[in-house]
Design an enzyme around this catalytic site. Structure first.
Site, mmCIF file in Angstrom:
data_model
loop_
_atom_site.group_PDB
_atom_site.id
_atom_site.type_symbol
_atom_site.label_atom_id
_atom_site.label_comp_id
_atom_site.label_asym_id
_atom_site.label_seq_id
_atom_site.Cartn_x
_atom_site.Cartn_y
_atom_site.Cartn_z
ATOM 1 N N SER A 147 -4.474 0.759 -2.987
ATOM 2 C CA SER A 147 -4.326 -0.255 -2.678
ATOM 3 C C SER A 147 -3.873 -0.423 -1.791
ATOM 4 C CB SER A 147 -3.859 -1.507 -2.928
ATOM 5 O OG SER A 147 -4.023 -2.988 -2.786
ATOM 6 N N TYR A 160 1.381 -5.714 -9.371
ATOM 7 C CA TYR A 160 0.394 -4.747 -8.739
ATOM 8 C C TYR A 160 0.376 -3.748 -7.628
ATOM 9 C CZ TYR A 160 -4.208 -4.829 -6.918
ATOM 10 O OH TYR A 160 -5.362 -4.283 -6.758
#
Length: 256
Positions: A147, A160
């Site tokens: 990501s 996350y």
């Protein structure tokens, strides 16, 4: 001799985890369109069956295997089944993941553990047994979905971001350990894409304005726009690319 079309995936089989919807399904579809046989995965067998039917309607070679990437026993049983009953896994896309948003001081410890297990531990759980088969054959492509939050963070998503940073470095470590065996291990780092996982953000007018202003391309990414990166890293076109994290983010990480 180099192939006439280095992006051609005919004769290859790809396992894509978390591929019943969203970015996982989009990447699986792109790999199938490039000629690969595709094995879809999810825990929800109903959603998985629907996704397989959707992809199969396009005339592609599709199988569906439901298993839980957070359970090593479930993973090992599934990988053995795929290798023995469906065919060798030439390409692995570790895409399964989850998100949970909360201020860090109030973040539930059980949710922290769940995010780590789902986003990080699962990458090891699946990649290790698949890599053992690839090593025995002397070739294989592994793509771990990272990501842009491997490099950055925002309020309420620190766990996350931590897992995605760890996946990026685990990807580099896999490449260092397994390149000598003929494996290419790389990562794709998506920016903000319009998927089910981001549904709440997509409905937030203020956040949408921020995305438009913060992303040089001025918009969210669409799931199908991740497909080309997946095909590149799965194909012979990337045969000397190893340990690389490819950002697909509309230049988000290139600007301040």
């Amino acid at each position: 001799m180099a192939p006439s079309n280095p992006f051609d995936l005919k004769g290859r089989r790809a396992l894509v985890t978390g591929s019943s919807r969203g970015l996982g399904f989009a990447m699986a579809k792109a790999l199938a369109q490039a000629g690969a046989a595709v094995v879809l995965n999810a825990r929800d067998s109903v959603a998985l069956g629907n996704a397989a039917a959707d992809l199969g309607d396009g005339g592609h070679d599709v199988s569906a295997v439901a298993f839980d990437v957070t359970s090593r026993d479930s993973v090992n049983e599934a990988i053995t089944h795929i290798e023995d009953e469906i065919g060798p896994i030439d390409i692995l896309v570790n895409n399964a993941g989850m998100q949970f948003r909360s201020a860090l001081e109030a973040f539930p410890p059980e949710k922290f553990d769940q995010i780590v297990t789902t986003n990080l531990t699962s990458v090891f759980n699946v990649a290790q047994p698949v890599a053992r088969h690839m090593i025995a054959r002397g070739h294989g492509k592994i793509i771990n979905v990272c990501s842009l939050l491997a490099e950055l963070s925002r309020p309420s998503i620190a766990p996350y971001a931590a897992t995605k940073g760890a996946v990026a470095n685990l990807t580099r470590g896999m490449a260092v350990d397994w390149a000598k065996h003929g494996l290419n291990v790389n990562g794709i780092a998506p920016g903000y894409f319009a998927t089910e996982m981001n549904e709440a953000l997509l409905k937030d007018e203020k956040f949408n304005s921020w995305i438009a202003g913060r992303t040089p391309m001025g918009r969210w990414g669409q799931p199908e726009e991740l497909g080309g990166a997946a095909v590149f890293l799965a194909s012979e076109a990337s045969r000397f690319v190893n340990g690389h994290i490819l950002y697909v983010d509309g230049a988000f990480t290139a600007t301040v």
